[in-house]
Design a protein around this motif. Structure first.
Motif, PDB file in Angstrom:
ATOM      1  N   ALA A  18      33.207  33.007  43.921  1.00 35.74           N
ATOM      2  CA  ALA A  18      32.815  33.802  45.310  1.00 35.74           C
ATOM      3  C   ALA A  18      33.219  35.119  45.177  1.00 35.74           C
ATOM      4  N   VAL A  19      34.090  35.308  43.640  1.00 39.61           N
ATOM      5  CA  VAL A  19      33.306  37.079  43.255  1.00 39.61           C
ATOM      6  C   VAL A  19      32.050  37.378  43.341  1.00 39.61           C
ATOM      7  N   LEU A  20      31.806  36.337  42.385  1.00 34.58           N
ATOM      8  CA  LEU A  20      30.308  36.846  42.021  1.00 34.58           C
ATOM      9  C   LEU A  20      29.489  36.648  43.200  1.00 34.58           C
ATOM     10  N   LEU A  41      41.619  36.234  35.048  1.00 36.09           N
ATOM     11  CA  LEU A  41      41.362  34.495  33.631  1.00 36.09           C
ATOM     12  C   LEU A  41      40.584  33.656  34.854  1.00 36.09           C
ATOM     13  N   ALA A  42      40.674  33.991  36.196  1.00 40.71           N
ATOM     14  CA  ALA A  42      38.973  32.271  36.844  1.00 40.71           C
ATOM     15  C   ALA A  42      38.059  32.680  36.052  1.00 40.71           C
ATOM     16  N   LEU A  43      37.583  34.529  35.811  1.00 40.27           N
ATOM     17  CA  LEU A  43      35.987  34.782  35.342  1.00 40.27           C
ATOM     18  C   LEU A  43      36.110  34.453  34.279  1.00 40.27           C
ATOM     19  N   GLY A  44      37.309  34.765  33.077  1.00 43.19           N
ATOM     20  CA  GLY A  44      36.968  34.547  32.086  1.00 43.19           C
ATOM     21  C   GLY A  44      36.605  33.146  31.432  1.00 43.19           C
ATOM     22  N   ARG A  45      37.680  32.055  32.317  1.00 42.49           N
ATOM     23  CA  ARG A  45      37.402  29.940  32.269  1.00 42.49           C
ATOM     24  C   ARG A  45      36.020  30.058  32.562  1.00 42.49           C
ATOM     25  N   SER A  66      27.102  34.187  33.712  1.00 38.93           N
ATOM     26  CA  SER A  66      27.871  33.362  32.713  1.00 38.93           C
ATOM     27  C   SER A  66      28.742  34.909  31.946  1.00 38.93           C
ATOM     28  N   LEU A  67      27.320  35.600  32.093  1.00 40.07           N
ATOM     29  CA  LEU A  67      28.033  36.733  31.224  1.00 40.07           C
ATOM     30  C   LEU A  67      28.130  37.671  32.287  1.00 40.07           C
ATOM     31  N   LEU A  68      27.553  38.100  33.534  1.00 36.85           N
ATOM     32  CA  LEU A  68      28.519  38.650  34.340  1.00 36.85           C
ATOM     33  C   LEU A  68      30.246  38.380  34.583  1.00 36.85           C
ATOM     34  N   ALA A  69      30.144  36.899  34.269  1.00 38.38           N
ATOM     35  CA  ALA A  69      31.192  36.792  35.206  1.00 38.38           C
ATOM     36  C   ALA A  69      32.632  37.455  34.161  1.00 38.38           C
ATOM     37  N   THR A  70      31.844  36.794  32.703  1.00 33.10           N
ATOM     38  CA  THR A  70      32.847  37.727  31.224  1.00 33.10           C
ATOM     39  C   THR A  70      33.146  39.025  31.436  1.00 33.10           C
TER      40      THR A  70
END
Length: 153
Positions: A18-20, A41-45, A66-70
């Motif tokens: 949802a954030v992305l 934490l949710a984004l990192g996982r 994946s990189l954007l979430a991280t």
């Protein structure tokens, strides 16, 4: 030790998705300020889990996600750069496995993040030529569902 997809819970993947989905490109400081720090934490996982999925599906688009979430997760939480780089080794290797340039993929995502420490770290790490899984404490393991990553210790 269990592989990442078995070891890292995906129970908050929907939060990260949802954030992305609502993140502007490029991400601006106002958007970051609107996020609850607990989403880090949710984004990192999600970022770590998605690196494996990108490898399995042979998808550069998922690798960038994946990189954007991280990256977003790291913008919200001030982690030690060494810890961040351990995690970044996975998408770096996945980029190589997919025939993509890690430097190009990391820089493209860094361009979508606010200028600052995290974007710079992504650019520098992506441009490195000395990344191996073993050097960063990882190994590729074969599971019934396909390749995954597991910590060496």
């Amino acid at each position: 030790m269990k592989p990442n997809l078995a070891r890292i819970p995906g129970d908050r993947d929907a939060v990260a998705q949802a954030v992305l989905a609502r993140a502007p490109r490029p991400v601006d400081p106002g958007f970051l300020a609107s996020l609850d720090p607990s989403t880090a934490l949710a984004l990192g996982r999600y970022g770590v889990r998605l690196a494996t999925i990108a490898l399995r599906e042979r998808s550069v688009a998922l690798l960038r996600r994946s990189l954007l979430a991280t990256g977003l997760g790291r913008c919200l939480r001030d982690d030690d750069d060494r810890d961040v780089m351990v995690g970044l080794a996975l998408p770096w290797v996945v980029a190589q496995q997919l025939g993509a340039s890690p430097a190009t993929e990391f820089a493209a995502v860094a361009d979508d993040l606010p200028d600052g420490h995290v974007a710079g770290l992504l650019r520098r790490f992506g441009a490195r030529q000395d990344i191996t899984l073993a050097a960063f404490g990882w190994e590729v393991v074969t599971t019934a569902d396909g390749p995954d990553f597991s910590p060496l210790y």
